[in-house]
Design a protein around this motif. Structure first.
Motif, mmCIF file in Angstrom:
data_model
loop_
_atom_site.group_PDB
_atom_site.id
_atom_site.type_symbol
_atom_site.label_atom_id
_atom_site.label_comp_id
_atom_site.label_asym_id
_atom_site.label_seq_id
_atom_site.Cartn_x
_atom_site.Cartn_y
_atom_site.Cartn_z
ATOM 1 N N SER A 15 -68.065 20.004 51.421
ATOM 2 C CA SER A 15 -69.141 20.354 50.488
ATOM 3 C C SER A 15 -70.275 21.136 51.158
ATOM 4 N N ILE A 20 -75.529 23.568 55.115
ATOM 5 C CA ILE A 20 -76.792 23.474 54.370
ATOM 6 C C ILE A 20 -77.879 22.853 55.244
ATOM 7 N N LEU A 102 -74.364 16.916 47.258
ATOM 8 C CA LEU A 102 -73.859 18.274 47.086
ATOM 9 C C LEU A 102 -72.534 18.148 46.336
ATOM 10 N N TYR A 104 -69.417 19.279 44.277
ATOM 11 C CA TYR A 104 -68.440 20.316 43.965
ATOM 12 C C TYR A 104 -67.309 19.694 43.169
ATOM 13 N N CYS A 153 -72.867 22.452 42.794
ATOM 14 C CA CYS A 153 -72.680 23.570 43.734
ATOM 15 C C CYS A 153 -71.576 24.541 43.350
ATOM 16 N N LYS A 156 -71.731 28.556 43.625
ATOM 17 C CA LYS A 156 -72.972 28.961 44.295
ATOM 18 C C LYS A 156 -72.701 29.190 45.779
ATOM 19 N N ILE A 161 -77.843 27.352 47.171
ATOM 20 C CA ILE A 161 -77.967 25.892 47.228
ATOM 21 C C ILE A 161 -79.212 25.515 48.019
#
Length: 173
Positions: A15, A20, A102, A104, A153, A156, A161
């Motif tokens: 993820s 990030i 996060l 997905y 997410c 994206k 994000i």
């Protein structure tokens, strides 16, 4: 807006928690703490080797110890392992920290994981999408309960994000 001491990134493997965390770190000047790296340092072995040699239950015990020690720190972005929500209660952590899921869909996780399957202890190439679906069904609700922020997410890029997270959080500097 609530002020947070630390930021915990949770979610399925693949993820983007590690990526990030690094992007956020550059923006807010928090230290990045990678739980899997910390566990590997403690054992002197890779996560795959730890799972193979000691089993998942032993791994989860060490993971909980590392999580508890990180909760004593401040001004950190903590990239957690995908299964951290299985053995840990995030209710105390959520009180003064951002716990960001996060999220997905399995389809996007499949696309992300297909590139790095060799270092994922709970997955292999055979029936990968089915295994991702099974893990997702078991964990999605746990991630939602553990978090105080959910970022959808799908579709994206990492920069989008990161910006979405920065628009939501305020951190104590």
């Amino acid at each position: 807006m609530k002020v947070f001491n630390n930021i915990y990134l949770i979610g399925m493997m693949g993820s983007g928690k590690s990526s990030i965390s690094k992007l956020l770190s550059h923006e807010i000047n928090f230290k990045v703490r990678e739980m899997d790296e910390m566990i590997e340092e403690k054992f002197g072995k890779t996560i795959n080797d730890i799972f193979n040699e000691f089993g998942e239950s032993e791994f989860r015990i060490v993971e909980s110890l590392v999580l508890n020690s990180l909760n004593q720190e401040k001004m950190c972005i903590i990239s957690t392992g995908g299964g951290v929500i299985l053995e840990n209660d995030f209710n105390k952590i959520k009180k003064s920290n951002a716990v960001i899921y996060l999220k997905y869909s399995p389809k996007y996780l499949f696309l992300n994981l297909n590139k790095s399957i060799s270092n994922r202890p709970l997955l292999d190439e055979e029936n990968l999408l089915n295994k991702i679906n099974d893990l997702y069904k078991k964990r999605n609700l746990l991630y939602k309960r553990a978090s105080n922020i959910v970022i959808d997410c799908d579709g994206k890029n990492l920069e989008d994000i990161k910006i979405e997270i920065l628009n939501i959080i305020t951190v104590q500097k």
